[in-house]
Design a protein around this motif. Structure first.
Motif, PDB file in Angstrom:
ATOM      1  N   PRO A  17       3.221  23.515  10.068  1.00 54.41           N
ATOM      2  CA  PRO A  17       2.732  22.246  10.437  1.00 54.41           C
ATOM      3  C   PRO A  17       1.551  21.207  11.681  1.00 54.41           C
ATOM      4  CG  PRO A  17       4.831  23.592  11.524  1.00 54.41           C
ATOM      5  CD  PRO A  17       3.672  24.215  10.698  1.00 54.41           C
ATOM      6  N   GLN A  53      -3.248  23.409  11.329  1.00 53.01           N
ATOM      7  CA  GLN A  53      -2.156  22.724  10.605  1.00 53.01           C
ATOM      8  C   GLN A  53      -2.697  23.447   9.224  1.00 53.01           C
ATOM      9  OE1 GLN A  53      -2.430  18.766  10.836  1.00 53.01           O
ATOM     10  NE2 GLN A  53      -0.941  17.838   9.364  1.00 53.01           N
ATOM     11  N   THR A  54      -2.179  23.088   8.408  1.00 48.17           N
ATOM     12  CA  THR A  54      -2.406  23.216   7.224  1.00 48.17           C
ATOM     13  C   THR A  54      -2.809  22.010   6.608  1.00 48.17           C
ATOM     14  OG1 THR A  54      -0.874  24.429   7.206  1.00 48.17           O
ATOM     15  CG2 THR A  54      -1.970  24.360   4.832  1.00 48.17           C
ATOM     16  N   LEU A  55      -3.594  21.490   5.982  1.00 47.85           N
ATOM     17  CA  LEU A  55      -4.259  20.457   6.062  1.00 47.85           C
ATOM     18  C   LEU A  55      -4.484  19.820   3.943  1.00 47.85           C
ATOM     19  CD1 LEU A  55      -6.825  18.945   8.292  1.00 47.85           C
ATOM     20  CD2 LEU A  55      -4.130  17.774   8.261  1.00 47.85           C
ATOM     21  N   LEU A  56      -2.912  19.255   4.001  1.00 47.90           N
ATOM     22  CA  LEU A  56      -3.978  19.322   1.973  1.00 47.90           C
ATOM     23  C   LEU A  56      -5.148  18.256   1.413  1.00 47.90           C
ATOM     24  CD1 LEU A  56      -0.542  18.534   0.981  1.00 47.90           C
ATOM     25  CD2 LEU A  56      -1.442  20.222   0.924  1.00 47.90           C
ATOM     26  N   MET A  92      -9.072  25.626   8.520  1.00 50.20           N
ATOM     27  CA  MET A  92      -9.790  24.692   8.661  1.00 50.20           C
ATOM     28  C   MET A  92     -11.035  24.347   8.684  1.00 50.20           C
ATOM     29  SD  MET A  92      -7.310  21.658   9.680  1.00 50.20           S
ATOM     30  CE  MET A  92      -7.466  21.186  10.953  1.00 50.20           C
ATOM     31  N   LYS A 111      -1.325  14.151   1.471  1.00 49.45           N
ATOM     32  CA  LYS A 111      -2.603  14.304   2.622  1.00 49.45           C
ATOM     33  C   LYS A 111      -2.976  13.138   3.371  1.00 49.45           C
ATOM     34  CE  LYS A 111      -5.300  16.286  -1.300  1.00 49.45           C
ATOM     35  NZ  LYS A 111      -5.975  15.356  -2.662  1.00 49.45           N
ATOM     36  N   ASP A 127      -0.367  13.941   6.171  1.00 49.40           N
ATOM     37  CA  ASP A 127      -1.003  15.243   7.015  1.00 49.40           C
ATOM     38  C   ASP A 127      -1.213  14.546   8.046  1.00 49.40           C
ATOM     39  OD1 ASP A 127       0.154  17.219   6.404  1.00 49.40           O
ATOM     40  OD2 ASP A 127      -1.580  18.388   4.899  1.00 49.40           O
TER      41      ASP A 127
END
Lengths: 157, 410, 367
Positions: free
Chosen positions: A24, A139-142, A151, C138, C141
């Protein structure tokens, strides 16, 4: 129909939640609070800033021109996690937690008292405390694809 | 007979051996027939239930894949046990009766749907020879058409007995739609019957040196669309339109009765897939593999096509659906019969029967199908394409019923 | 042959799969045809307007999140603008640019859900909806990165923002903006070329221009009827006058036009975002306004163009720390007012599609 056929062979975008977790945000407003007893002066600014009035603080004087916090309780069951209390704290004694799995069977168990607030189960979040951001995982970013734990962005990307 | 040969025509061989065994026991012939029917039913159930369970699983997985998600994958390997888990869950759920509902009708309806779907399997040949089907009726297709339309009554019973307005609307739609689509479906099959010259299912499969989808592209299309409507599958799923009528005629069902409806619907899907396979895709015929494997493979291919359509297309409105049947499918089906009849005549008169390959007709039929669909869809849209003029209705009701908020809801 | 028929009264909702929450319609049907309709709402009424009168100006920001909860940043924006107008607070350039950027991101999010659920109501098994949610994830996010929440953002403050954007935000947002037109084309391919979608939407639920204006419709509803009314152009707030964009309008005012207007607006939003992302100036973002703000006596109305229409906040101050009156001009409630007029005469199946094309969110309708 061709578009759906094309999607049939694309990679899944969902993650299998309990096994795999996306990281998150660093500023996540998790469902817990972390309180630092050494920094708190018992000024109750947090209690005043709360829109719902869910923060209870009782203090007593210790004779050395300081207050001792006898009781601090957050009714997290009624909390809407707006983060105004964290922002309001003038001594940076209050943090949001990073845990987002705080469901309980009873409303009473959602009361966070002094012990719960002092013993965080997880790291604290950087919400309201930008100086912590560097320490926390990214953070993981889609936007960068499904499982990018890193990242990979650069400025010219 | 080697093991391979036995497996090649598994279902037929099992049944043949069983009959031989029974006759060896010196039983009365009526008893032999009875016990033979028993093993036939057992074989059919053995085929139907695992296939239906795989269908349910496949539907959810396949649509999941199209929607970029894995679908159910928790119960068992690849989530294969998910339908079983759902069945167990549904078994333990309470059965709720609507207070004002008709309990007898409510109770009969799911059973009727279930059995009318199951009965259709009696005539479907899964293997070579007349023993492939439980009973190779010489009016096989007629039987399918007759029993297949039995389900409509059950749907209407369910909708009427629920005493629910959504269910009633769904049931009304079901009756209107299913009766309308029964006509083009039967007309589409007639084309095949004309070529074969028989109503018997085994005969139809036997005559297919090439799959009839090549000879009857239009018939296949009409039958397939009609079958989609008959099954209430998207895009023609007006009957249980989820966003409009919650679930249509079985809104009030719960527990095992709901599961029976659900299962009946999937068995119906399987039936339609098998009929399409038998009539248009040359049934169990195919090189190398065991015949029943070919059969199952074709059935699944048809089912996947249905799923693909379901995942992509949106629902057609109720008046458009009726217009599509009466103004589009039925005229085309009639033209198809006319052309096929002419071709059969030409074939019998001037060509040497079934020995040579009917290549010319394949080309002619595909060209005719393409041209007809293009031209007729133009005409269809010119004639209004099922779009209704609202102004007239608005004018009619502009002075009509007013809503009085204080009035009690009837 | 005339049969004796009676109209059928059906309650659509409050718990119906396609009423977007707890919205109820009492529909009188003649067979399949909608003869009369009475929208009944208030099932999600939480009294936010009254609650806000007992709280300080800062404490009200989280409440505005809970109105249009799909796009809460927009609500923050409008409320904060109203308070700033009331108290006469100036904000820095960077704040203005960031606010505009988030407003446009939220517009994309709003239109994605609107179009996705419209398709869902036509019975598309969730496929277009899930493709659209892929992009919305996205986007969420990105909001998660700046404010720590995906839905209830509570990001804007009176006189600034709660946090500056983190350094990794801009590359991610640029990438999103670069990829978005391709995805919009993909949706269009899935929906525009689909004959059934055209048959279901074209000519359905026509909203005439005069009716739209008389009912004070706004947003895509009004623009689909052919009125080029967009607050971003008509009464430019923040820094919208510096960007170059068009207002897509429809010609007929049917469901199809509303859908087209939304798709085109997403393209225009992407265009604005491209300009914003190139121009964000450096500067301070955090608020200098006091926590217990006491605006002078008076009243202020600020309106912005939200995804669904004109979102306005009207505040009256009596000089104390809490607003004397807190009033929201909810675009969705006013758009919903025409539901009866535009759906009479259509079939049940069209009714849900028309409702979907209005794009309501009960959090804001009922407040």
């Amino acid at each position: 129909m061709a578009l759906t056929l094309q999607h049939l062979f694309r990679k899944n975008i969902t993650t299998q939640y309990p096994e795999k977790r996306l990281q998150p945000s660093r500023r996540i407003r998790g469902q817990q609070f972390v309180w630092r007893v050494d920094l708190c002066t018992g000024c109750a600014t947090c209690a005043k800033s709360c829109p719902h009035g869910i923060i209870q603080i009782t203090t007593s004087k210790n004779g050395e021109n300081r207050y001792i916090v006898d009781k601090i309780e957050f009714d997290t069951g009624r909390c809407m996690f707006c983060g105004l209390c964290v922002e309001a704290c003038p001594f940076n004694a209050l943090y949001m937690g990073r845990s987002y799995e705080q469901a309980r069977y009873s409303h009473r168990l959602l009361w966070a008292d002094k012990e719960i607030l002092m013993a965080p189960q997880d790291e604290v979040s950087a919400y309201g405390h930008p100086e912590l951001e560097e320490r926390l995982p990214k953070q993981t970013l889609l936007v960068y694809g499904q499982f990018s734990q890193e990242m990979v962005a650069t400025e010219n990307d | 007979m080697g093991v391979w040969d036995y497996i090649v025509d598994l279902f037929v061989n099992v049944r043949t051996d069983w009959i031989e065994f029974l006759q060896g026991q010196g039983l009365a012939s009526s008893l032999v027939v009875f016990l033979d029917g028993l093993i036939g039913i057992t074989l059919i159930l053995m085929f139907v239930f695992p296939t239906v369970i795989i269908f349910i699983w496949l539907e959810r997985r396949f649509i999941g894949w199209i929607q970029l998600r894995p679908g159910p994958n928790r119960c068992g390997p690849f989530g294969l046990l998910q339908p079983v888990a759902d069945a167990v869950k549904v078994l333990f759920k309470e059965i709720i009766h609507p207070t004002e509902g008709d309990k007898l009708i409510l109770w009969i309806a799911p059973a009727l749907v279930f059995f009318s779907a199951l009965m259709l399997f009696a005539v479907i040949p899964i293997g070579e020879g007349s023993l492939g089907a439980l009973s190779d009726l010489n009016i096989g297709i007629l039987y399918i058409v007759a029993i297949g339309s039995l389900g409509v009554i059950a749907l209407f019973m369910a909708g009427w007995g629920s005493n629910n307005k959504y269910a009633l609307l769904g049931a009304m739609r079901a009756v209107a739609q299913l009766i309308s689509y029964e006509v083009p479906m039967v007309l589409a099959i007639i084309g095949v019957v004309l070529i074969v010259g028989s109503l018997q299912m085994s005969e139809i499969v036997g005559k297919q040196t090439i799959p009839f989808i090549l000879l009857q592209p239009l018939g296949f299309l009409i039958y397939f669309l009609g079958a989609l409507a008959e099954l209430n599958r998207s895009p023609l799923d007006q009957v249980e339109a989820e966003s409009e009528l919650t679930t249509g005629y079985f809104t009030e069902y719960s527990g095992m009765r709901f599961a029976t409806f659900f299962l009946g619907e999937y068995i119906n899907t399987l039936v339609v897939a098998t009929i399409v396979t038998t009539v248009f895709l040359s049934g169990w015929k195919g090189p190398f593999l065991p015949v029943w494997l070919w059969f199952v493979a074709k059935v699944f291919a048809v089912f996947l096509l249905m799923l693909w359509m379901r995942a992509t297309l949106v629902r057609v409105r109720v008046d458009q659906i009726m217009a599509f049947s009466w103004k589009f499918l039925i005229p085309l089906a009639l033209i198809n019969i006319f052309i096929t009849a002419g071709e059969v005549l030409i074939w019998d008169e001037w060509m040497s029967g079934w020995e040579s390959f009917p290549w010319p007709f394949i080309f002619v039929n595909w060209a005719v199908a393409a041209i007809l669909i293009l031209l007729w869809s133009k005409l269809f849209f010119k004639l209004g394409g099922g779009r209704v003029e609202v102004r007239e209705i608005r004018d009619r009701y502009s002075q009509g019923y007013g809503v009085n908020p204080s009035a009690p809801v009837p | 042959m005339d049969l004796d028929t009676k109209p059928l009264v059906v309650n659509f909702g409050p718990h119906h799969p396609s009423t977007h929450g707890v919205f109820r319609m009492r529909v009188i049907l003649d067979g399949e045809v909608v003869v009369d309709l009475e929208p009944i709402f208030g099932y999600l009424h939480r009294g936010i307007e009254k609650l806000a009168e007992g709280r300080t100006y800062t404490q009200n920001i989280p409440f505005t999140d809970r109105m249009e909860y799909r796009v809460s940043m927009v609500n923050n924006f409008a409320y904060v603008l109203a308070v700033e107008k009331l108290a006469g607070i100036e904000v820095t350039e960077r704040v203005e640019y960031l606010r505009v950027m988030f407003a446009e991101l939220m517009r994309i999010s709003s239109h994605l859900t609107a179009v996705g659920f419209l398709m869902q109501e036509m019975g598309a098994m969730g496929t277009p909806l899930l493709y659209m949610y892929r992009e919305r994830e996205k986007l969420l996010d990105l909001t998660d990165m700046v404010c720590g929440q995906r839905l209830t953002h509570n990001y804007m403050r009176i006189g600034g923002l709660s946090h500056d954007i983190p350094p990794e935000f801009l590359p991610a947002a640029k990438r999103f903006v670069r990829e978005m037109p391709g995805f919009i084309d993909e949706y269009d391919q899935l929906l525009k070329d689909n004959e059934i979608v055209l048959a279901r939407t074209k000519g359905v639920g026509i909203l005439p221009v005069d009716m739209a204006i008389n009912n004070s419709c706004s947003g895509p509803m009004l623009r689909a009827s052919g009125v080029p009314w967009d607050i971003r152009k008509a009464d430019p707030y923040s820094v919208y006058d510096r960007f170059d964009f068009d207002i897509p309008i429809g010609t007929v005012g049917d469901v199809y036009d509303r859908y087209r207007v939304r798709i085109e607006e997403m393209r225009q939003s992407v265009r604005i975002l491209e300009q914003v992302l190139d121009q964000i100036p450096p500067g301070e973002v955090c608020a200098k306004a006091p926590n217990l703000l006491r605006p002078p006596k008076g009243e202020a109305y600020a309106h912005i163009e939200a995804g669904t229409g004109e979102l306005g906040y009207y505040l009256v101050s009596d000089g104390s720390i809490a607003p004397y009156r807190f009033r929201v001009r909810s675009p969705e409630l006013l758009n919903l007012a025409v539901l009866r007029e535009i759906s009479i005469g259509w079939k049940v199946g069209d009714l849900v599609v028309i409702l979907g094309s209005i794009d309501i969110n009960l959090g804001e309708v009922d407040r």
